[in-house]
Enzyme design. Structure first.
Site, PDB file in Angstrom:
ATOM      1  N   LYS A 168      45.273  35.764  38.426  1.00 41.58           N
ATOM      2  CA  LYS A 168      44.539  34.710  37.710  1.00 41.58           C
ATOM      3  C   LYS A 168      43.033  34.879  37.964  1.00 41.58           C
ATOM      4  CE  LYS A 168      43.103  30.737  38.774  1.00 41.58           C
ATOM      5  NZ  LYS A 168      41.824  30.857  38.048  1.00 41.58           N
ATOM      6  N   GLU A 241      39.329  35.735  51.267  1.00 40.08           N
ATOM      7  CA  GLU A 241      38.006  36.360  51.358  1.00 40.08           C
ATOM      8  C   GLU A 241      37.031  35.346  50.779  1.00 40.08           C
ATOM      9  OE1 GLU A 241      37.487  39.098  52.940  1.00 40.08           O
ATOM     10  OE2 GLU A 241      39.592  39.612  53.197  1.00 40.08           O
ATOM     11  N   CYS A 275      29.269  38.393  47.523  1.00 42.44           N
ATOM     12  CA  CYS A 275      29.647  37.732  48.783  1.00 42.44           C
ATOM     13  C   CYS A 275      28.906  38.343  49.955  1.00 42.44           C
ATOM     14  CB  CYS A 275      31.154  37.801  48.992  1.00 42.44           C
ATOM     15  SG  CYS A 275      31.813  39.463  48.901  1.00 42.44           S
ATOM     16  N   GLU A 371      24.778  29.159  51.463  1.00 43.29           N
ATOM     17  CA  GLU A 371      24.915  30.347  50.612  1.00 43.29           C
ATOM     18  C   GLU A 371      24.305  30.028  49.251  1.00 43.29           C
ATOM     19  OE1 GLU A 371      28.869  31.304  49.109  1.00 43.29           O
ATOM     20  OE2 GLU A 371      28.426  33.436  49.255  1.00 43.29           O
TER      21      GLU A 371
END
Ligand code: NAD
Length: 467
Positions: A168, A241, A275, A371
């Site tokens: 997905k 992750e 990331c 972030e």
């Protein structure tokens, strides 16, 4: 009329719903694809469950053949995949071509790997072996920053180790995943690979489903927390992750121009939406002015625009929600630091942010300790390495980090003290299919890539034979 269909139980399916896909460079829909209802998502899981028994009995050679055939099929249409990536994701065409190439390279490497039976002990009394057995149905859920790479590698790792798969993608980047599903349709037996799309409404069903044995999730730490809670009810296997806030520590003995260029590249790839991008830089006070000036020159020279235009270095932010978030970080940059280049939103309908370098900023600013996932880079000054290290580690994230020095041994000593899953010395961001990648602290659970990454898709079973 949809441009791409989902793959459910060996059939290409239009979908009970539709999903418009926005080109972030224009803010307008460029195509419409199928989208699954809850019923269709359940059908995908059931199909994967039904296909498991026969797929898991196929030889490793046959599974390898299928996985390599998928890599070949992607490579045949390399340009189409890259252009679709630019349209749905926004990155410049050269970066999109790289994403296609990395995907193929990693799959082909996976196909050379094996998880053989390991003999732990063999003596007159016992033989003890470790086997790595497939788990069953694996659900792969991916974010929007590297949609092709991240989801296709989950698929490859899952089916190579004998599992079946339901993939997905993120709702804003479904196109290349569906293109992979269309290729998989011609290669894999019915039900082994399924690909469904959603509008952020299938995650719960897929992660709670009783017939799902493992979830391989890449995305934000906030969503990862929800996935972990869902998986816990039936102790599903889980790899997460998650987000990162990678710090680079630049010592006083570097070649400023060379290192500034490498740091710029690792911070602004994919408009900072990586990331493991460098998200904050700690620079020694003796070189601080020269270093920030070098970064500013690079940011000034970086052309912002549509990824399909030649010369574009920085594409748009991938989606409206992230764009709004990035604009809030720009306000913070102006409030908490000194913006020496960028700091503006060019205007128009696309989700563009100028590459921005922020100096004279402290760790207390959210631009440093959160972030940002945008092309806005804070540069923090330090004169005491221990303080820089403490501040670099003072975060709930722990994905990657790097240390830069003219003396590799000096950098290595510091690298050993960084509290992250990966530490690069004198480079950053590089991945290799044989090298595991995983996050410390709230950046993840488990690893991807390498033999250790493949093992995450298996159950370790020990057989002890008494002689
Ligand atoms: P996100 O968490 O918003 O979405 C990721 C995926 O989760 C999407 O497919 C989304 O539809 C799905 N999802 C949403 N709600 C769900 C739920 N309740 N249950 C299950 N799935 C659900 O992340 P994003 O904004 O798409 O991606 C950006 C984030 O991903 C950043 O934090 C980035 O650092 C992280 N990321 C991490 C890695 C890594 O390897 N550690 C790699 C790429 C991106």
């Amino acid at each position: 009329m949809v441009s791409h269909q989902m793959l459910i139980g060996g059939q290409l399916v239009v979908g009970d719903h539709l999903l418009d896909v926005i080109d972030p460079a224009t803010g307008r829909a460029f195509t419409t694809v199928g989208r699954a209802s809850l019923t269709q998502a359940s059908q995908a899981v059931h199909a994967a469950k039904s296909a498991f028994t026969s797929w898991t009995a196929t030889s490793l050679e046959e599974r390898r053949r299928c996985v390599v055939a998928l890599a070949d099929a992607i490579m045949v249409d390399r340009e189409d995949f890259a252009r679709a990536l630019v349209s749905e994701q926004g990155k410049p065409l050269n970066e999109a071509l790289d994403e296609v190439d990395w995907t193929v390279l990693f799959i082909r490497h996976y196909a050379t790997m094996d998880l053989p039976i390991e003999v732990i002990q063999e003596d007159d009394d016992f033989r003890m072996e470790t086997h790595h057995k497939p788990l069953g149905v694996v659900v792969g859920i991916a974010p929007w920053n590297f949609p092709l790479f991240l989801l296709t590698l989950k698929l490859a790792a899952a089916v190579l180790t004998g599992n079946t798969f339901v993939g997905k993608p993120a709702p804003t980047t479904p196109v290349t995943s569906l293109m992979v599903g269309e290729r998989a349709h011609k290669i894999f037996p019915s039900g082994v690979v399924n690909m469904v799309t959603d509008e952020n409404d299938l995650g719960e069903l897929l992660t709670q489903h009783a017939d799902v044995a493992k979830i391989s999730f890449t995305g934000s730490t906030a969503t990862g927390r929800k996935v972990a809670a869902s998986a816990l009810s039936s102790f599903k296997r889980l790899s997460l992750e998650l987000g990162g806030n990678d710090a680079s520590i630049v010592l006083d003995d570097v070649d400023v121009e060379t290192v500034a260029k490498k740091i710029f590249d690792a911070a602004f790839l994919n408009a900072g939406q990586v990331c493991i991008a460098i998200k904050r830089v700690y620079v020694h006070t003796d070189i601080y002015d020269r270093f920030t000036a070098a970064l500013a020159a690079l940011a000034n020279a970086a052309h912002v625009g549509d990824g399909l235009q030649q010369g574009t270095r920085i594409g748009p932010i991938q989606n409206r929600m992230q764009f709004e978030k990035a604009k809030r970080f720009l306000e913070i940059a102006h409030r908490d630091g000194k913006v020496i280049v960028g700091g503006n939103v060019p205007g128009g309908n696309g989700y563009f942010i100028q590459p921005t370098i922020v100096r004279d900023i402290e760790d207390t600013s959210p631009l440093v300790h959160d972030e940002q996932f945008a092309p806005i880079l804070p540069i923090v000054r330090f004169d005491d390495i221990d303080v820089a290290l403490t501040n670099a580690n003072a975060t709930r994230f722990g994905l990657g980090g790097s240390v830069w020095s003219g003396d590799a041994a000096r950098a290595y000593e510091l690298a050993k003290k960084m509290d992250t899953g990966t530490v690069w010395v004198n480079h950053h961001l590089h991945l290799h299919p044989a090298v595991p990648l995983g996050g410390a602290k709230e950046s993840g659970v488990g690893v991807d890539y390498g033999v250790d990454g493949l093992k995450e898709y298996t159950q370790t079973t020990v057989i002890r034979i008494a002689k």
